[in-house]
Design a protein around this motif. Structure first.
Motif, mmCIF file in Angstrom:
data_model
loop_
_atom_site.group_PDB
_atom_site.id
_atom_site.type_symbol
_atom_site.label_atom_id
_atom_site.label_comp_id
_atom_site.label_asym_id
_atom_site.label_seq_id
_atom_site.Cartn_x
_atom_site.Cartn_y
_atom_site.Cartn_z
ATOM 1 N N ASP A 78 94.637 -22.622 19.971
ATOM 2 C CA ASP A 78 93.843 -21.398 19.971
ATOM 3 C C ASP A 78 93.981 -20.724 21.330
ATOM 4 O O ASP A 78 93.479 -21.235 22.338
ATOM 5 C CB ASP A 78 92.386 -21.747 19.691
ATOM 6 N N PRO A 79 94.638 -19.565 21.420
ATOM 7 C CA PRO A 79 94.802 -18.913 22.732
ATOM 8 C C PRO A 79 93.482 -18.586 23.413
ATOM 9 O O PRO A 79 93.416 -18.528 24.645
ATOM 10 C CB PRO A 79 95.569 -17.630 22.379
ATOM 11 N N ALA A 80 92.435 -18.370 22.624
ATOM 12 C CA ALA A 80 91.155 -17.979 23.213
ATOM 13 C C ALA A 80 90.532 -19.096 24.044
ATOM 14 O O ALA A 80 89.611 -18.849 24.828
ATOM 15 C CB ALA A 80 90.180 -17.548 22.121
ATOM 16 N N ASP B 64 84.249 -26.548 44.570
ATOM 17 C CA ASP B 64 83.754 -25.182 44.358
ATOM 18 C C ASP B 64 84.506 -24.486 43.218
ATOM 19 O O ASP B 64 85.079 -23.410 43.389
ATOM 20 C CB ASP B 64 83.877 -24.367 45.651
ATOM 21 N N VAL B 65 84.480 -25.091 42.034
ATOM 22 C CA VAL B 65 85.186 -24.543 40.878
ATOM 23 C C VAL B 65 84.349 -23.421 40.255
ATOM 24 O O VAL B 65 83.160 -23.590 39.988
ATOM 25 C CB VAL B 65 85.449 -25.638 39.831
ATOM 26 N N ARG B 66 84.999 -22.274 40.021
ATOM 27 C CA ARG B 66 84.336 -21.133 39.383
ATOM 28 C C ARG B 66 85.157 -20.670 38.190
ATOM 29 O O ARG B 66 86.371 -20.539 38.292
ATOM 30 C CB ARG B 66 84.197 -19.961 40.353
ATOM 31 N N GLN B 67 84.510 -20.431 37.055
ATOM 32 C CA GLN B 67 85.195 -19.864 35.907
ATOM 33 C C GLN B 67 85.193 -18.355 36.052
ATOM 34 O O GLN B 67 84.140 -17.725 36.162
ATOM 35 C CB GLN B 67 84.533 -20.281 34.598
ATOM 36 N N LEU B 68 86.391 -17.742 36.043
ATOM 37 C CA LEU B 68 86.508 -16.307 36.261
ATOM 38 C C LEU B 68 86.536 -15.510 34.967
ATOM 39 O O LEU B 68 86.119 -14.343 34.947
ATOM 40 C CB LEU B 68 87.777 -15.999 37.067
ATOM 41 N N THR B 69 87.046 -16.091 33.893
ATOM 42 C CA THR B 69 87.163 -15.353 32.631
ATOM 43 C C THR B 69 86.574 -16.158 31.488
ATOM 44 O O THR B 69 86.429 -17.378 31.566
ATOM 45 C CB THR B 69 88.640 -15.039 32.304
ATOM 46 N N THR B 70 86.259 -15.456 30.412
ATOM 47 C CA THR B 70 85.845 -16.077 29.153
ATOM 48 C C THR B 70 86.636 -15.418 28.026
ATOM 49 O O THR B 70 87.424 -14.494 28.247
ATOM 50 C CB THR B 70 84.336 -15.891 28.893
ATOM 51 N N ALA B 71 86.380 -15.869 26.803
ATOM 52 C CA ALA B 71 87.043 -15.265 25.648
ATOM 53 C C ALA B 71 86.596 -13.826 25.433
ATOM 54 O O ALA B 71 87.186 -13.105 24.619
ATOM 55 C CB ALA B 71 86.772 -16.095 24.400
ATOM 56 N N TRP B 72 85.585 -13.382 26.175
ATOM 57 C CA TRP B 72 85.017 -12.045 25.975
ATOM 58 C C TRP B 72 85.211 -11.153 27.211
ATOM 59 O O TRP B 72 84.624 -10.076 27.295
ATOM 60 C CB TRP B 72 83.535 -12.152 25.627
ATOM 61 N N THR B 73 86.031 -11.592 28.160
ATOM 62 C CA THR B 73 86.306 -10.772 29.336
ATOM 63 C C THR B 73 87.096 -9.530 28.901
ATOM 64 O O THR B 73 88.118 -9.647 28.225
ATOM 65 C CB THR B 73 87.111 -11.565 30.372
ATOM 66 N N GLU B 74 86.624 -8.325 29.315
ATOM 67 C CA GLU B 74 87.246 -7.108 28.801
ATOM 68 C C GLU B 74 87.139 -5.944 29.775
ATOM 69 O O GLU B 74 86.316 -5.940 30.693
ATOM 70 C CB GLU B 74 86.593 -6.693 27.485
ATOM 71 N N SER C 279 85.651 -6.237 17.162
ATOM 72 C CA SER C 279 84.921 -7.268 16.435
ATOM 73 C C SER C 279 85.897 -8.196 15.718
ATOM 74 O O SER C 279 86.881 -7.754 15.129
ATOM 75 C CB SER C 279 83.983 -6.607 15.423
ATOM 76 N N GLY C 280 85.614 -9.492 15.787
ATOM 77 C CA GLY C 280 86.462 -10.480 15.141
ATOM 78 C C GLY C 280 87.557 -11.029 16.022
ATOM 79 O O GLY C 280 88.242 -11.977 15.646
ATOM 80 N N ASP C 281 87.745 -10.426 17.177
ATOM 81 C CA ASP C 281 88.784 -10.890 18.092
ATOM 82 C C ASP C 281 88.149 -11.749 19.187
ATOM 83 O O ASP C 281 86.944 -11.677 19.457
ATOM 84 C CB ASP C 281 89.505 -9.699 18.721
ATOM 85 N N ALA C 282 88.957 -12.576 19.798
ATOM 86 C CA ALA C 282 88.583 -13.330 21.007
ATOM 87 C C ALA C 282 89.858 -13.432 21.829
ATOM 88 O O ALA C 282 90.966 -13.505 21.285
ATOM 89 C CB ALA C 282 88.051 -14.710 20.653
ATOM 90 N N ARG C 283 89.712 -13.431 23.146
ATOM 91 C CA ARG C 283 90.887 -13.321 24.005
ATOM 92 C C ARG C 283 91.065 -14.553 24.898
ATOM 93 O O ARG C 283 90.111 -15.039 25.513
ATOM 94 C CB ARG C 283 90.782 -12.081 24.887
ATOM 95 N N GLY C 284 92.304 -15.029 24.954
ATOM 96 C CA GLY C 284 92.658 -16.023 25.950
ATOM 97 C C GLY C 284 93.179 -15.338 27.201
ATOM 98 O O GLY C 284 93.699 -14.217 27.139
ATOM 99 N N ASN C 285 93.036 -15.976 28.329
ATOM 100 C CA ASN C 285 93.486 -15.409 29.598
ATOM 101 C C ASN C 285 94.342 -16.443 30.323
ATOM 102 O O ASN C 285 93.934 -17.602 30.483
ATOM 103 C CB ASN C 285 92.284 -14.997 30.443
#
Length: 734
Positions: A485-487, A500-510, A518-524
């Motif tokens: 799943d690319p997301a 000091d790990v930080r998550q910069l993106t999610t499946a909803w970064t836009e 709607s219905g999409d989710a994004r991998g980065n």
């Protein structure tokens, strides 16, 4: 198991130490020999007790050429075990190895010091266990034998003393982890003789150890001996016409068992000092190799066994280690014609295990000492790899990990993200190497989309769209894709030590101006930080349409801009692999449309897009030269699908040929495929930071991926280091 006879020397050293010393025995020093008095000797010796117990530490000593003035130059109280001492720089330095404690294990590195034991400099710092260092006559390079976790067979390595960078000469010469040791330079430094126990010709069974010669760069290896004896410890005469060797000429093989568990596992007799004329093929046997360890009355110096022969600088004599009786062992000397053999140094209560001599000129090659370590590269590798040995059938490989390494790949550190459960997939340095940006998979709850960042006050989200009649085009886009799943693949930032790990993106970064429908989710994926550290550019992959875009994140404000679809265009796109130019003003990337993939360049704000290639091939992964004038990219020119390009280790599905690295002039658009493409896999090409070479991922004779180097004009492709355990999938170099 391959017959490891080339290590018999080291084992014989242990055996020599096993014989009891008589109480009150003094050093046996013969009358001075005027032919050797001007020489200087360095040797390594181990203590042995009056009761015959052997063990403890080894120390380094020096002496005059006649065996007098023996002087201890290391300290037993420092807890170090010293070995393999050799003269360097015409007797002005000594190279040697050193480890902590008497028992093997851990790092055993190569050091250099003055003849009085002062001014010590460490030359190697890795997990290798190094042995037998020799400095070239011009003082510019060093060779040694070593065992590395990634290349478990004993091999010969070369070091540039200015950069302290190491190359595996055995694999450079065509040996896939051949078993080689005992390296020695010729007097002119152009060639190296060594002991060879199989592997370059892919032998499937043990072969008697023979003497070979190769060029100083590891190329051109060829045998000097080819017989049924076990030949070790080669030393070329000063004129290069003869080679002296220690040759086992007894029955069978010179061992009972491997690895040896006691002194009785190794034969002490039947080792002869042999001189071979390389032009005529004739030989002279100078010692008899009798079993002197069993006699009550000492053998003469030419009756006993012989190891580690060394020519005198004028070629008139040979020194060697010998064992004349249970209490008489040490260094002996014989004329080159076999006459006048006599003991030189037999030190009371000690077993001499290694030695060397020089003519004592004490005139180092010009600038030799100052060059040591003067040009060490500042660049460091960063790579992602799954590290393991052979797996049982059905066993899954371990998760991949991030590693930092020296520019020669030998000194490495594993970096573990402080956030548990993250399995790195791709990783790149921040420009100053203080941080690492990487991707890892995280669970995605598609029922709870959380689009971010929010639009500015008064603005609304504008979902991305394409014309419905173009939907079939989206399905045919040949853009790099990830498995699964690319997301789930998202981008993280951490300090270089993993904290000091930080998550910069999610499946909803836009980008709210080109928002996720709607219905999409994004991998980065495939992140890159701008040279000034302000921005992050990355590939944003749709799970709904298979499209991909280049997004830019402001690391200070969190603002997101879609650089390659800023106006919510109607045509599907597959943009990938954005890379900043060295000055940060441009971004190069690949873009696929209707089955093709081409290289583009644009301004860092997404404007002024310019297509650089226009052909029918799949062109991906552009990387800038350090001067910003040239791009190198991967071009697949075969007929197979490359849908799995993001998983370059999937060699069962990824074609292994028809790949090329292409150089492209950014200003003119002129491109040229490098000569070594086509017959090998070429992935993720990039320049070394100094611009002197191009690095890329490929699969070589080991059947697994490695990082390769080639000249910037495509010449001399070679592995940075062959590895057997690490399966590299991604790398960066800054």
């Amino acid at each position: 198991m391959r017959d490891r006879v080339a290590l018999l020397l080291a084992l014989t050293i242990v055996v020599l130490s096993a014989w009891p010393a008589a109480a009150g025995q003094s050093a046996r020093l013969p009358a001075p020999d005027l032919s050797v008095t001007p020489l200087k000797i360095v040797f390594v010796a181990m203590d042995r007790s009056v009761e015959g117990r052997v063990g403890g530490l080894q120390e380094i000593y020096t002496a005059r050429g006649d065996g007098s003035n023996v002087r201890l130059i290391t300290s037993p109280s420092d807890g170090n075990f010293y070995d393999w001492a050799e003269w360097a720089f015409n007797g002005t330095k000594i190279v040697y190895t050193q480890r902590v404690g008497a028992l093997p294990g851990g790092e055993e590195g190569i050091w250099m010091m003055d003849p009085d034991g002062t001014h010590r400099v460490k030359l190697t710092s890795s997990s290798l266990r190094d042995a037998q260092p020799k400095v070239s006559p011009d003082g510019r390079s060093l060779v040694f034998a070593s065992v590395w976790d990634e290349a478990p067979e004993l091999a010969i390595y070369g070091m540039d003393l200015a950069t302290l960078q190491v190359t595996n000469l055995t694999t450079r010469g065509g040996g896939t982890f051949a078993f080689e040791s005992d390296p020695n330079f010729s007097a002119d430094g152009r060639s190296i003789v060594f002991a060879y126990s199989g592997g370059r010709k892919l032998e499937t069974k043990s072969v008697p150890t023979q003497i070979w010669r190769m060029n100083a760069d590891g190329s051109g290896g060829a045998p000097l001996t080819s017989d049924h004896f076990y030949n070790t410890d080669p030393a070329l005469s000063p004129d290069g016409r003869s080679v002296a060797i220690s040759s086992y000429r007894g029955s069978g093989i010179p061992k009972h068992a491997w690895p040896p568990q006691s002194a009785s596992d190794i034969f002490l007799q039947d080792w002869r000092l042999v001189v071979r004329d390389l032009d005529r093929g004739t030989e002279r046997v100078l010692t008899e190799g009798r079993p002197c360890a069993d006699v009550q009355h000492a053998c003469t110096a030419d009756e006993g066994p012989a190891w580690v022969p060394k020519w005198s600088p004028d070629g008139s004599q040979l020194g060697y280690l010998t064992l004349r009786s249970p209490i008489d062992s040490g260094i002996a000397v014989v004329n080159a014609d076999g006459s006048e053999a006599h003991p030189l140094i037999e030190l009371a209560g000690h077993a001499i295990t290694w030695w060397d001599w020089t003519d004592g000129r004490e005139t180092a090659p010009a600038g030799a000492a100052d060059r040591v370590g003067s040009a060490m590269p500042k660049a460091k590798l960063l790579y992602v790899a799954s590290v393991y040995d052979q797996l049982a059938e059905g066993v899954e490989p371990p998760a991949s990990t991030i590693h930092t390494a020296s520019a020669d790949r030998l000194v490495e550190t594993t970096i573990t993200p402080a956030r548990a459960g993250l399995v790195p997939m791709k990783a790149r340095w921040a420009p100053d190497r203080s941080q690492i940006v990487f991707t890892a998979r995280v669970p995605v709850d598609r029922t709870k989309p959380a689009y971010a960042p929010a639009p500015p006050a008064g603005a609304e989200r504008r979902p991305h769209f394409t014309f419905a009649e173009l939907a079939s085009l989206a399905e045919s886009l040949e853009a790099p894709r990830v498995a699964g799943d690319p997301a789930e693949e998202q981008i993280f930032l951490m300090r270089a030590d993993g904290s000091d790990v930080r998550q910069l993106t999610t499946a909803w970064t836009e980008d709210y101006m080109d928002a996720i429908p709607s219905g999409d989710a994004r991998g980065n994926t495939d992140p890159e930080i701008s040279p000034d550290g302000r921005y992050l550019v990355f590939t944003n992959v749709s799970t709904l349409t298979q499209e991909s875009f280049l997004l830019r994140m402001d690391l200070q404000t969190g603002e997101i801009i879609n650089l390659t679809n800023m106006t919510s265009g109607a045509a599907p796109v597959a943009d990938d692999g954005g890379r900043y130019s060295p000055d940060g003003t441009l971004i190069a990337f690949s873009s696929a449309y209707a089955g093709g993939s081409q290289i583009y360049v644009m301004r860092a704000d997404g404007t002024s897009v310019r297509q650089l290639t226009d052909d029918d091939w799949a062109n991906v992964g552009p990387a800038w030269s350090p001067d910003g004038r040239t791009l190198v990219y991967t071009s697949y020119r075969g007929d197979s699908s490359i849908a799995d390009i993001e998983q370059p280790l999937s060699t069962k599905t990824l074609p292994l040929k028809d790949w090329y690295a292409v150089l492209l002039d950014v200003e003119s658009g002129a491109g040229a495929a490098l000569a070594w493409g086509g017959d090998r896999l070429v992935l993720r090409p990039t320049w070394t930071p100094d611009g002197s070479a191009i690095a890329f991922l490929s699969v070589g004779p080991t059947g697994q991926p490695d990082i390769y180097l080639a000249g910037r004009d495509g010449t001399d492709p070679r592995p940075l280091q062959f590895t057997l355990r690490s399966k590299e999938s991604y790398f960066d170099w800054r």
